[in-house]
Scaffold this active site. Structure first.
Site, PDB file in Angstrom:
ATOM      1  CD  GLU A  59       0.454  -2.098  -6.763  1.00 27.63           C
ATOM      2  OE1 GLU A  59       1.676  -2.136  -6.538  1.00 27.63           O
ATOM      3  OE2 GLU A  59      -0.202  -1.032  -6.748  1.00 27.63           O
ATOM      4  CG  HIS A  73       4.885  -2.373  -2.854  1.00 27.56           C
ATOM      5  ND1 HIS A  73       5.528  -1.867  -1.759  1.00 27.56           N
ATOM      6  CD2 HIS A  73       3.890  -1.495  -3.156  1.00 27.56           C
ATOM      7  CE1 HIS A  73       4.941  -0.727  -1.409  1.00 27.56           C
ATOM      8  NE2 HIS A  73       3.954  -0.472  -2.238  1.00 27.56           N
ATOM      9  CG  ASP A 107       0.982   6.220  -3.830  1.00 26.78           C
ATOM     10  OD1 ASP A 107       2.063   6.601  -3.353  1.00 26.78           O
ATOM     11  OD2 ASP A 107       0.793   5.064  -4.262  1.00 26.78           O
ATOM     12  CG  HIS A 111       4.044   4.658  -1.229  1.00 25.40           C
ATOM     13  ND1 HIS A 111       5.194   3.972  -1.556  1.00 25.40           N
ATOM     14  CD2 HIS A 111       3.024   3.762  -1.351  1.00 25.40           C
ATOM     15  CE1 HIS A 111       4.883   2.711  -1.866  1.00 25.40           C
ATOM     16  NE2 HIS A 111       3.568   2.569  -1.745  1.00 25.40           N
ATOM     17  CG  HIS A 156       0.612  -0.169   1.514  1.00 29.01           C
ATOM     18  ND1 HIS A 156       1.274  -1.336   1.145  1.00 29.01           N
ATOM     19  CD2 HIS A 156       0.758   0.686   0.475  1.00 29.01           C
ATOM     20  CE1 HIS A 156       1.791  -1.177  -0.061  1.00 29.01           C
ATOM     21  NE2 HIS A 156       1.489   0.048  -0.492  1.00 29.01           N
TER      22      HIS A 156
HETATM   23  N1  ADE Z   1       5.548   3.744  -5.135  1.00 29.53           N
HETATM   24  C1  ADE Z   1       4.600   4.608  -4.808  1.00 29.53           C
HETATM   25  N2  ADE Z   1       3.393   4.026  -4.841  1.00 29.53           N
HETATM   26  C2  ADE Z   1       3.598   2.733  -5.210  1.00 29.53           C
HETATM   27  C3  ADE Z   1       2.762   1.606  -5.410  1.00 29.53           C
HETATM   28  N3  ADE Z   1       1.433   1.672  -5.252  1.00 29.53           N
HETATM   29  N4  ADE Z   1       3.320   0.444  -5.796  1.00 29.53           N
HETATM   30  C4  ADE Z   1       4.648   0.369  -5.975  1.00 29.53           C
HETATM   31  N5  ADE Z   1       5.481   1.394  -5.784  1.00 29.53           N
HETATM   32  C5  ADE Z   1       4.963   2.554  -5.403  1.00 29.53           C
HETATM   33 ZN    ZN Z   2       2.317   0.974  -2.196  1.00 26.20          ZN
END
Ligand code: ADE
Ligand code: ZN
Length: 325
Positions: free
Chosen positions: A192, A189, A270, A11, A9
Site C-alpha cells: 500500500e 497490510h 476505513d 478496520h 478488509h
Molecule cells: N489502520 C487503519 N487503517 C489502516 C490502513 N488503511 N492501512 C494501515 N493501517 C491502518
Molecule cells: Zn487497512
C-alpha cells in the site's frame, strides 16, 4: 444492486462516521480531540501518516464495551442494508488497551454486536485481531499471543496494519508464526505505502491474503507469483484513490491484477474517512471497470473462499451468495 457482498478488509475503529464519534464522545463525557474533523461531516488528514494519527485520535473516544458493541452493530447492519452477507472486522487490542479496556471485554463486546446484527439483519461476521507495526515487535507479539490463545470462537485471524513504509514485515515473523501455528488465518497490510519489496516480505510470512498488495503491479514476476500461489489481495480502491496512491479509479491496478490471474476481493478499509462503503466498492467496479453481476459475484465467492471463518459457514454463505443474484 442485488449481488451479495462479502468484505474482508475493514478496520472496526475506522467504521465510525463523524456523527457516531461525536455521539460516543458525548456519552462518555469527553470532547472530540482537536484535529479529528476538517468539517462537521469530514475527518481531517493530509496524508497517510496523518490519517493514522487522526484514526488514533478518533478511536480514543471509544471507552466502554457498549461503545464497541454499538460500533460493530451499526457498521454491520449498514453493510447488510447494502447487500453484505459476511464481514471480517479488524479489531485492535492495542487501541482498546490504550483506553483501559481489557482484551476480553473488547472481544466480548464486538461478539455481542455481531450476534445482535445477525439477529436483526441476517449478516455474519468474524474478528481478525490486528497489531500495529509502528508500536513495535513486542506489542505485535502480545496481540499474536492473545489471539493464538483462541480467546473467542469469533477471533479467526491475525493481521498487521500501521506505518508500512518504516516497518517492514520481516521483524514480525515470530508473531505471525505464533498466530498461524494456533490455526488462525493470517493476512498483512503490504504493497500500500511501500512497493513490491514489501509484498515480497509479506509473502515470507505464513499468509494466504495480503491487505491491499496493489503495488505488486510494479513487479511482473511478483504478480505471477501471487497468481501462482493463489494469494488473495484485499483491494480497497476508494481508500487508495482518496489517500492519493493512484490519481483515479482508471489508474488503479485492480483490473490489471485480475487480468493477470490474481485473486482479488473488495473492502472499504476505513469507510467514512474515504467516502467509501462496501456497496460503493462494488458499484465503482461496475461504473469504472464495467464489471457485470457475474464478475462481481465471483469476487464475493473469492472472498468467501478466502475467509478465515469455519468451513461449514463458508459453504453456507457461498450457497446464499449464489441464490441472491
Ligand atoms: N489502520 C487503519 N487503517 C489502516 C490502513 N488503511 N492501512 C494501515 N493501517 C491502518
Ligand atoms: Zn487497512
Amino acid at each position: 444492486m442485488t449481488v451479495a457482498k462479502a468484505e474482508l478488509h475493514v478496520h472496526l475503529g475506522g467504521t465510525m462516521p463523524p456523527e457516531l464519534v461525536r455521539r460516543i464522545a458525548e456519552r462518555n463525557g469527553l470532547p472530540v480531540p482537536d484535529g479529528v474533523f476538517a468539517a462537521p461531516d469530514r475527518f481531517a488528514y493530509r496524508d497517510f501518516l496523518d490519517f493514522l494519527r487522526t484514526y488514533d485520535l478518533a478511536s480514543s473516544v471509544i471507552r466502554t464495551a457498549e461503545d464497541y458493541r454499538d460500533i460493530t452493530y451499526e457498521y454491520l447492519t449498514g453493510a447488510a442494508a447494502e447487500g453484505a452477507i459476511y464481514v471480517e472486522l479488524f479489531a485492535s487490542p492495542d487501541h482498546a488497551r490504550a483506553v483501559g479496556l481489557d482484551d476480553e471485554e473488547h472481544v466480548g463486546a464486538i461478539a455481542q454486536g455481531i450476534d445482535d446484527a445477525r439477529r436483526d439483519a441476517g449478516i455474519e461476521a468474524r474478528i481478525v485481531a490486528i497489531c500495529v507495526r509502528n508500536l513495535g515487535v513486542e506489542a505485535a507479539l502480545r496481540v499474536a499471543r492473545w489471539a493464538a490463545s483462541r480467546p473467542h470462537p469469533y477471533v479467526v485471524g491475525f493481521n498487521m496494519g500501521g506505518d508500512e513504509q518504516n516497518h517492514p514485515p520481516a521483524a514480525f515473523a515470530e508473531a505471525f508464526g505464533l498466530a498461524a501455528d494456533a490455526g488462525l488465518g493470517c493476512t498483512v497490510h503490504a504493497g500500500e505505502w511501500a512497493g513490491p519489496e514489501s509484498v515480497r516480505g509479506g509473502l515470507e510470512l505464513p499468509v494466504t491474503r495480503i491487505g491491499h498488495g496493489v503495488r505488486a503491479i510494479e513487479d511482473h514476476g511478483l504478480v505471477e507469483e501471487l497468481a501462482e500461489r493463489a494469494i488473495v489481495l484485499e483491494c480497497c480502491p476508494s481508500s487508495n484513490v482518496v489517500l492519493g496512491l493512484y490519481p483515479s479509479y482508471e489508474e488503479h491496478p485492480l483490473p490489471s491484477l485480475m487480468a493477470a490471474g490474481v485473486s482479488v476481493t473488495l473492502g472499504s478499509d476505513d469507510p467514512p474517512y474515504f467516502g467509501a462503503s462496501i456497496g460503493g466498492e462494488y458499484e465503482l467496479c461496475r461504473e469504472h471497470y464495467g464489471f457485470d453481476e457475474e464478475l462481481l459475484l465471483s469476487i464475493t465467492e473469492t472472498a468467501l473462499e478466502a475467509a478465515f471463518c469455519e468451513e461449514s459457514l463458508k459453504a453456507r454463505l457461498i450457497q446464499r451468495a449464489r441464490q441472491t443474484v
